[in-house]
Enzyme design. Structure first.
Site, PDB file in Angstrom:
ATOM      1  N   ASP A   1       0.830  -1.212   0.000  1.00 28.86           N
ATOM      2  CA  ASP A   1       0.000   0.000   0.000  1.00 28.86           C
ATOM      3  C   ASP A   1       0.862   1.258   0.000  1.00 28.86           C
ATOM      4  O   ASP A   1       0.475   2.278  -0.571  1.00 28.86           O
ATOM      5  CB  ASP A   1      -0.909  -0.029   1.230  1.00 28.86           C
ATOM      6  CG  ASP A   1      -2.043   0.968   1.143  1.00 28.86           C
ATOM      7  OD1 ASP A   1      -2.230   1.567   0.068  1.00 28.86           O
ATOM      8  OD2 ASP A   1      -2.744   1.153   2.144  1.00 28.86           O
TER       9      ASP A   1
ATOM     10  N   HIS B   1      -7.812  -0.340   9.404  1.00 29.03           N
ATOM     11  CA  HIS B   1      -6.781   0.267   8.554  1.00 29.03           C
ATOM     12  C   HIS B   1      -7.128   1.750   8.417  1.00 29.03           C
ATOM     13  O   HIS B   1      -8.129   2.096   7.799  1.00 29.03           O
ATOM     14  CB  HIS B   1      -6.814  -0.441   7.193  1.00 29.03           C
ATOM     15  CG  HIS B   1      -5.894   0.140   6.164  1.00 29.03           C
ATOM     16  ND1 HIS B   1      -4.923  -0.601   5.520  1.00 29.03           N
ATOM     17  CD2 HIS B   1      -5.801   1.385   5.635  1.00 29.03           C
ATOM     18  CE1 HIS B   1      -4.286   0.171   4.644  1.00 29.03           C
ATOM     19  NE2 HIS B   1      -4.814   1.370   4.692  1.00 29.03           N
TER      20      HIS B   1
ATOM     21  N   HIS C   1      -5.892   5.915   7.671  1.00 29.62           N
ATOM     22  CA  HIS C   1      -4.968   6.875   7.080  1.00 29.62           C
ATOM     23  C   HIS C   1      -4.923   8.108   7.979  1.00 29.62           C
ATOM     24  O   HIS C   1      -5.849   8.366   8.745  1.00 29.62           O
ATOM     25  CB  HIS C   1      -5.403   7.257   5.661  1.00 29.62           C
ATOM     26  CG  HIS C   1      -5.116   6.180   4.655  1.00 29.62           C
ATOM     27  ND1 HIS C   1      -4.383   6.396   3.512  1.00 29.62           N
ATOM     28  CD2 HIS C   1      -5.449   4.865   4.633  1.00 29.62           C
ATOM     29  CE1 HIS C   1      -4.286   5.273   2.828  1.00 29.62           C
ATOM     30  NE2 HIS C   1      -4.924   4.328   3.485  1.00 29.62           N
TER      31      HIS C   1
ATOM     32  N   CYS D   1      -4.225   5.835  -1.549  1.00 31.90           N
ATOM     33  CA  CYS D   1      -4.899   5.194  -2.671  1.00 31.90           C
ATOM     34  C   CYS D   1      -4.812   6.063  -3.921  1.00 31.90           C
ATOM     35  O   CYS D   1      -5.196   7.241  -3.877  1.00 31.90           O
ATOM     36  CB  CYS D   1      -6.362   4.944  -2.315  1.00 31.90           C
ATOM     37  SG  CYS D   1      -7.343   4.260  -3.667  1.00 31.90           S
TER      38      CYS D   1
END
Length: 309
Positions: free
Chosen positions: A12, A203, A205, A236
């Protein structure tokens, strides 16, 4: 509480890097991460090299990693072909993605949510035939940059569908950093009440500076698994405004200060972050890698002092 951290930086974190990172450097980073005591690493993605050129060496990366006892090398497998390639390369776990937001799913995967679930079932069939576990990952769970708030019922429906397929381990992902503690509590409670058999990972950010605050909300709910990225890299490529993941060193420092056990050596982890910074050739957003641990002390004699007026 014993907390499990899955390191997602090699996949990622690196997927949006424009300059190709040599395979040897990727392997060196993953080996360094395993050396810290981390035992779960999302190493790469078996996607089309045209779509994500950075992941073109996926098979080589997986095959060259030095795996300590108990380690799990996870990889993203977006379709049946990717699943076969990943299994041949020696992946320990496959990860299959779908978005909770229909618009983001179209942007990210070019299909409807229903079609994505059909695809995930096909990936799972391949994996289960080879006795390889599959983790489901749901993006935009806590907000979508195109649609705004995402109804918790949509998330619950997807988790139900994954459970029927046989996928119990599910990551709830905050793709663009739109989560807040209140949203985290509400969505996670809805999922747990509706699908109690689901094993949840979170998860986050750090787009708006709430990454660790949202982890705290997850800990209140006694969720024991989190994903993070060394140095705080990532984001992303199909979500406007997305910035890096929660930083692994910052997360581990916070968890240790709160009395939780991770099995990770923070000093070794900081060295891995410096290795990644050297590889990328730019400062990374991680904070503990620069400030050090909370009780890092300095020589008072060497520090500047105010001058008398």
């Amino acid at each position: 509480m014993q907390i499990k951290i899955t390191e997602v930086g090699p996949r990622d974190g690196l997927q949006i890097e424009r300059s190709f990172i040599p395979t040897a450097r990727k392997v060196q980073l993953i080996d360094a991460l395993f050396h810290t005591g981390i035992r779960s690493v999302e190493a790469t993605s078996f996607v089309s090299p045209t779509a994500v050129p950075q992941m073109a060496d996926a098979a080589d990366v997986v095959q060259r990693i030095s795996r300590p006892e108990g380690s799990v090398v996870s990889v993203l497998a977006p379709n049946v072909r990717g699943a076969h390639d990943a299994i041949r390369a020696g992946a320990d776990e496959l990860v299959a993605f779908v978005s909770a937001s229909a618009t983001h799913n179209r942007k990210n995967l070019n299909r409807s949510i229903a079609d994505s679930l059909i695809n995930i079932e096909a990936v799972a069939d391949v994996a289960f035939q080879h006795r390889i576990p599959v983790r489901g990952a749901i993006s935009t769970v806590f907000g979508c940059p195109f649609e705004g708030d995402v109804d918790a019922s949509s998330v619950v429906g997807i988790v139900h569908a994954l459970s029927r397929i046989g996928i119990r381990h599910v990551t709830l992902a905050d793709t663009t950093g739109m989560a807040t503690p209140a949203v985290v509590r509400a969505v996670c409670a809805s999922v747990r009440n509706a699908v109690p058999e689901a094993r949840l990972s979170l998860h986050f950010h750090n787009t708006r500076g709430l990454g660790l605050v949202n982890v705290a909300a997850g800990l209140e709910l006694e969720i024991e698994e989190y994903e993070s990225s060394v140095g705080g890299v990532g984001g992303c490529p199909f979500a406007p405004g997305a910035t890096g993941n929660v930083c692994t060193e910052d997360l581990v420092h916070y968890l240790h200060e709160e009395g939780h056990d991770t099995g990770i050596d923070l000093d070794s982890l900081v060295r891995a972050a410096w290795l990644l910074e050297e590889t990328l050739g730019r400062p990374l957003p991680g904070q503990v890698m620069r400030a050090g641990k909370r009780l890092r002390l300095y020589d008072a004699e060497a520090a500047p002092a105010a001058t008398a007026r």
